[in-house]
Enzyme design. Structure first.
Site, PDB file in Angstrom:
ATOM      1  N   LYS A  22     -89.731  -7.792   9.042  1.00 37.10           N
ATOM      2  CA  LYS A  22     -90.406  -7.776  10.345  1.00 37.10           C
ATOM      3  C   LYS A  22     -90.335  -6.388  10.960  1.00 37.10           C
ATOM      4  CE  LYS A  22     -88.068  -8.938  14.225  1.00 37.10           C
ATOM      5  NZ  LYS A  22     -88.203  -7.966  15.315  1.00 37.10           N
ATOM      6  N   ASN A  23     -89.126  -5.795  10.938  1.00 30.93           N
ATOM      7  CA  ASN A  23     -88.954  -4.519  11.635  1.00 30.93           C
ATOM      8  C   ASN A  23     -89.646  -3.356  10.927  1.00 30.93           C
ATOM      9  OD1 ASN A  23     -87.586  -5.746  13.638  1.00 30.93           O
ATOM     10  ND2 ASN A  23     -85.578  -4.894  13.175  1.00 30.93           N
ATOM     11  N   CYS A 117     -83.871  -7.148  28.977  1.00 34.48           N
ATOM     12  CA  CYS A 117     -83.731  -7.739  27.642  1.00 34.48           C
ATOM     13  C   CYS A 117     -82.342  -8.343  27.514  1.00 34.48           C
ATOM     14  CB  CYS A 117     -83.929  -6.632  26.620  1.00 34.48           C
ATOM     15  SG  CYS A 117     -83.603  -7.135  24.953  1.00 34.48           S
ATOM     16  N   ARG A 122     -82.398  -1.365  27.210  1.00 31.54           N
ATOM     17  CA  ARG A 122     -83.188  -0.809  26.110  1.00 31.54           C
ATOM     18  C   ARG A 122     -84.188   0.204  26.681  1.00 31.54           C
ATOM     19  NH1 ARG A 122     -84.661  -5.434  21.821  1.00 31.54           N
ATOM     20  NH2 ARG A 122     -84.967  -3.658  20.453  1.00 31.54           N
ATOM     21  N   ASP A 309     -78.254  -5.923  14.153  1.00 33.41           N
ATOM     22  CA  ASP A 309     -79.000  -7.174  13.995  1.00 33.41           C
ATOM     23  C   ASP A 309     -78.248  -8.199  13.137  1.00 33.41           C
ATOM     24  OD1 ASP A 309     -80.984  -6.241  15.599  1.00 33.41           O
ATOM     25  OD2 ASP A 309     -82.449  -5.881  14.013  1.00 33.41           O
ATOM     26  N   ARG A 401     -89.596 -15.855  16.576  1.00 36.98           N
ATOM     27  CA  ARG A 401     -90.147 -14.509  16.745  1.00 36.98           C
ATOM     28  C   ARG A 401     -89.906 -13.668  15.489  1.00 36.98           C
ATOM     29  NH1 ARG A 401     -87.274 -11.431  20.633  1.00 36.98           N
ATOM     30  NH2 ARG A 401     -88.325  -9.916  19.352  1.00 36.98           N
TER      31      ARG A 401
HETATM   32  C1  UD1 Z   1     -84.888  -1.516  16.616  1.00 36.22           C
HETATM   33  C2  UD1 Z   1     -85.083  -2.873  16.015  1.00 36.22           C
HETATM   34  C3  UD1 Z   1     -83.995  -3.831  16.510  1.00 36.22           C
HETATM   35  C4  UD1 Z   1     -82.612  -3.237  16.226  1.00 36.22           C
HETATM   36  C5  UD1 Z   1     -82.515  -1.828  16.771  1.00 36.22           C
HETATM   37  C6  UD1 Z   1     -81.227  -1.127  16.374  1.00 36.22           C
HETATM   38  C7  UD1 Z   1     -87.461  -3.015  15.667  1.00 36.22           C
HETATM   39  C8  UD1 Z   1     -88.736  -3.627  16.058  1.00 36.22           C
HETATM   40  N1  UD1 Z   1     -86.382  -3.377  16.384  1.00 36.22           N
HETATM   41  O1  UD1 Z   1     -85.027  -1.655  18.031  1.00 36.22           O
HETATM   42  O2  UD1 Z   1     -84.139  -5.062  15.818  1.00 36.22           O
HETATM   43  O3  UD1 Z   1     -81.627  -4.042  16.820  1.00 36.22           O
HETATM   44  O4  UD1 Z   1     -83.609  -1.016  16.284  1.00 36.22           O
HETATM   45  O5  UD1 Z   1     -81.106  -1.051  14.999  1.00 36.22           O
HETATM   46  O6  UD1 Z   1     -87.380  -2.256  14.733  1.00 36.22           O
HETATM   47  N2  UD1 Z   1     -81.900   4.000  23.181  1.00 36.22           N
HETATM   48  C9  UD1 Z   1     -81.887   4.942  24.182  1.00 36.22           C
HETATM   49  N3  UD1 Z   1     -83.068   5.525  24.524  1.00 36.22           N
HETATM   50  C10 UD1 Z   1     -84.233   5.245  23.893  1.00 36.22           C
HETATM   51  C11 UD1 Z   1     -84.227   4.294  22.862  1.00 36.22           C
HETATM   52  C12 UD1 Z   1     -83.043   3.676  22.528  1.00 36.22           C
HETATM   53  O7  UD1 Z   1     -80.840   5.241  24.766  1.00 36.22           O
HETATM   54  O8  UD1 Z   1     -85.260   5.840  24.239  1.00 36.22           O
HETATM   55  C13 UD1 Z   1     -80.646   3.328  22.791  1.00 36.22           C
HETATM   56  C14 UD1 Z   1     -80.711   1.815  22.905  1.00 36.22           C
HETATM   57  O9  UD1 Z   1     -80.399   1.375  24.207  1.00 36.22           O
HETATM   58  C15 UD1 Z   1     -79.704   1.380  21.871  1.00 36.22           C
HETATM   59  C16 UD1 Z   1     -79.830   2.438  20.777  1.00 36.22           C
HETATM   60  O10 UD1 Z   1     -80.448   3.560  21.410  1.00 36.22           O
HETATM   61  O11 UD1 Z   1     -78.400   1.470  22.421  1.00 36.22           O
HETATM   62  C17 UD1 Z   1     -80.674   2.014  19.593  1.00 36.22           C
HETATM   63  O12 UD1 Z   1     -81.926   1.510  20.063  1.00 36.22           O
HETATM   64  P1  UD1 Z   1     -83.248   1.621  19.188  1.00 36.22           P
HETATM   65  O13 UD1 Z   1     -82.908   2.120  17.815  1.00 36.22           O
HETATM   66  O14 UD1 Z   1     -84.281   2.367  19.943  1.00 36.22           O
HETATM   67  O15 UD1 Z   1     -83.707   0.118  19.094  1.00 36.22           O
HETATM   68  P2  UD1 Z   1     -85.209  -0.369  18.939  1.00 36.22           P
HETATM   69  O16 UD1 Z   1     -85.971   0.662  18.202  1.00 36.22           O
HETATM   70  O17 UD1 Z   1     -85.703  -0.846  20.244  1.00 36.22           O
END
Ligand code: UD1
Length: 462
Positions: A22-23, A117, A122, A309, A401
């Protein structure tokens, strides 16, 4: 709304085929917005998040079809729309993956900010920082991020954040840089296999990205991305969830369509806990248990660490491992909503900051529990498979989902799971506790949760 009614206690046996990730599928489907040809994606799982993104992509001027061979066909037919509306984005945060592709190909993107969330904060500041570095003008208005750029220019971008890099942020910036003028270097890029899969897809379409799978990406911008055919990588989270289903039920499963190198950290940890994981040929493995489970400490980290995850599912397994275990999440340090639900099933769990301290119990006991997010739902299903008696897992729309017919896969392996409408009539009789009868029944039960979330005898018999 549906719920699962699970009768636990059956060891799972047989063979399961793991679906496409999915991801990986979501950012790749979104990236097709940046291409000017037809994309055929193979092994795209048929689940709610994918259907939600199909709806969003259609609204953004894309023709999206599942063909007879179950491939997803994508082609941009109208390059004018650029708004991702709140109604879709709030149901699926990965909608933010359309930001980079829209900006790169259409010069403008207007994406609703997703809001709160259940797994913690996030933010998308790193996505915005990367796109701004490429030359986009970005503002937030009325709950929407509006990004505009007449031209994107290559530059050096650092994407590290307080909890490591960002997976979908790296995806957004990588797609935008693929069509920027000149060379971009991304430092502290996410190394997750799903990011690598997106990079491979972009390279097949004509992008020039090197360093995939490392924190240093070099991207030479190209004029155009053309259509291609791409097979999505196997879902390492589904594979690991099924591996835990084998371990928690003392079962013996063969899993097919697995990319073993993507599972190294999980395999190591499961071996430490007492699972036996054996490779079978190139893309299969066998999971069984090696006697009693053992307590272990787990820390969820960015790849190649244990994935966040999988944190909830590993916690379910460790609730049944004798001794003390500590489960820590360094990626989403507040992702512990499942702990209180597991406590309802008799697990002994104490929260300490970004960690949960577990004291293993002999057996979980079935209860009515509430799913709070996607992976927490999977954790509760696993706990239900191991528990004594019946478990009702409510709000399983979270599970739908991100897993493709998980209950059907588990039932084929011997699990006893029924999907029913969440109505009072369907609520399992065994979980309807009659208070008067409970008070009268002094010994040996019923059992009541104590303050630490562990089990003790009823008040009268304690
Ligand atoms: C993706 C995955 C999700 C997984 C996560 C971490 C998808 C669709 N989802 O989510 O299943 O749990 O990676 O492996 O691929 N952060 C910031 N600033 C940002 C973005 C993120 O501080 O702009 C922080 C987040 O709060 C979190 C960490 O970075 O603590 C990792 O988040 P991120 O890798 O961005 O998660 P997603 O890409 O949303």
């Amino acid at each position: 709304m549906d719920m699962f009614v699970i009768r636990g206690g059956t060891p799972l046996t047989g063979t399961a085929v793991v679906s496409g990730s999915k991801n990986a599928a979501l950012p790749i489907m979104a990236a097709a917005l940046a291409s000017s040809g037809k994309t055929t994606l193979k092994d795209v799982p048929d689940l709610v998040d994918v259907r939600t993104l199909c709806q969003l992509l259609t609204a953004l001027g894309m023709r999206v079809e599942r063909d007879a061979a179950d491939n997803l066909q994508l082609e941009v037919t109208d390059t004018r729309p650029c708004v991702a509306d709140y109604d879709l984005v709030r149901t699926m945060r990965a909608s933010v993956c359309v930001l980079g592709p829209l900006l790169a190909r259409r010069g403008r993107a207007c994406i609703s900010l997703p809001g709160g969330c259940n797994i913690g904060d996030r933010p998308i500041d790193l996505h915005l920082k990367g796109l701004a570095a490429l030359g986009a003008e970005i503002r937030v208005e009325r709950g929407y991020v509006i990004a505009e750029a007449s031209e994107l220019r290559g530059t050096r971008i650092y994407l590290g954040g307080p909890c490591g890099s960002t997976v979908t942020g790296t995806c957004n910036v990588m797609v935008a840089a693929a069509l920027a003028r000149g060379t971009t270097t991304i430092e502290a890029a996410a190394c997750e296999p799903e990011v690598v899969d997106l990079g491979n897809y972009l390279n097949q379409m004509g992008a020039e990205i090197s360093g995939l799978g490392t924190p240093f990406l070099e991207i030479n911008g190209v004029e155009e991305l053309t259509g291609t055919t791409h097979r999505i990588v196997p879902d390492r989270i589904e594979a690991a969830t099924l591996m835990i289903a084998a371990a928690i039920t003392s079962g013996n499963l063969r899993l097919e369509n697995v990319e073993r190198p993507h599972l190294t950290a999980v395999i190591e940890k499961l071996s430490e806990i007492g699972a036996r994981v054996q490779p079978l040929g190139n893309r299969s493995l066998q999971v069984s248990t090696d006697g009693e489970l053992r307590a272990a400490d787990c820390i969820a980290l960015p790849y190649p660490g244990i994935p966040t995850d999988m944190q909830a599912q590993l916690m379910s397994l460790l609730t049944c491992a004798p001794g003390m275990s500590v489960v820590t999440d360094k990626v989403f340090p507040d992702r512990f909503m499942h702990a209180a639900e597991l406590a309802r099933m008799g697990a002994r769990i104490r929260r300490e900051g970004p960690s949960a301290i577990l004291s293993g119990v002999k057996r979980l006991s079935g209860a009515a529990v509430m799913a709070s997010d996607l992976r927490a739902s999977a954790a509760l299903v696993l706990a239900g498979l191991a528990a004594e008696g019946e478990t009702a897992v409510r709000r399983i729309y979270h599970l739908d989902r991100g897993y493709e017919r998980l209950e059907a896969k588990l039932c084929r392996l011997g699990a006893n799971i029924r999907r029913v409408a969440d109505t009072p009539d369907n609520f399992p009789r065994t979980l309807r506790l009659d208070p008067a009868a409970a008070e009268a029944n002094v010994s040996p039960g019923p059992k009541w949760l104590n303050q630490e979330g562990g089990l003790r005898q009823s008040r009268r018999s304690a």
